[in-house]
Design an enzyme around this catalytic site. Sequence first.
Site, short mmCIF file in Angstrom:
data_model
loop_
_atom_site.label_atom_id
_atom_site.label_comp_id
_atom_site.label_asym_id
_atom_site.label_seq_id
_atom_site.Cartn_x
_atom_site.Cartn_y
_atom_site.Cartn_z
N GLU A 118 -11.39 5.56 5.13
CA GLU A 118 -10.77 6.61 5.79
C GLU A 118 -11.96 6.91 7.03
OE1 GLU A 118 -7.80 7.53 6.07
OE2 GLU A 118 -6.98 7.31 4.07
N TRP A 125 -4.87 2.69 10.73
CA TRP A 125 -5.14 2.52 9.22
C TRP A 125 -4.87 0.87 8.87
CZ3 TRP A 125 -8.15 3.49 5.24
CH2 TRP A 125 -7.74 2.92 3.91
N TYR A 182 0.92 -1.16 0.18
CA TYR A 182 -0.01 0.08 0.17
C TYR A 182 0.81 1.16 0.16
CZ TYR A 182 -3.25 3.68 1.44
OH TYR A 182 -3.88 5.02 1.93
#
Length: 186
Positions: free
Chosen positions: A41, A49, A19
């Site tokens: 988000e 995250w 990522y």
Amino acid sequence: MTKTRCSWANPANPLYLEYHDKEWGVPCHDERRLFEMLNLEGAQAGLSWETILNKRENYRAAFDQWDAEKIAAYDADKVAALLADAGIVRNRLKVAAAITNAQAYLRLRASGTTLDRWLWAYVGGKPLDAAEGPRPAKTELSDRISKDLAKLGFKFVGSTIIYAYMQGIGMVNDHAPDCFCRARKR
């Protein structure tokens, strides 16, 4: 040779490194991914995250590959199924926000624009280079985008969430100065 990355990229998680290296900070203009990332988000609020990233494939399956038309029509049975799905964050407000966001997204599209055009107009179509130094949690621009999204009916779009979103979709290049991704061609 070891690559120098942003300190937040967990070297023990290959998914996180992938990522960081290939998505985070790369300008995104894909409508479905922009919609997905906005919702992810928001789902991340109060969590890491990495937690959300590790559940991303589960989210894609649970939320019909982020098809806004399908999500906007979710009924009580689908909401109950989502709240029982251990593969996602089972938070009633966050699940409801994804449905509300799908409806807001469809209204935006019906008004004649795309999320891509709407978002990138704030930065003149080009990513901003963040100033050196510590990354902020939010900025004046994320404050403005947050307020404008809320006016359109989007939920879980506070300024801190939106700044993280801007980083993730490449509206701002916030890679650390010594990160190999910082100078990547855009």
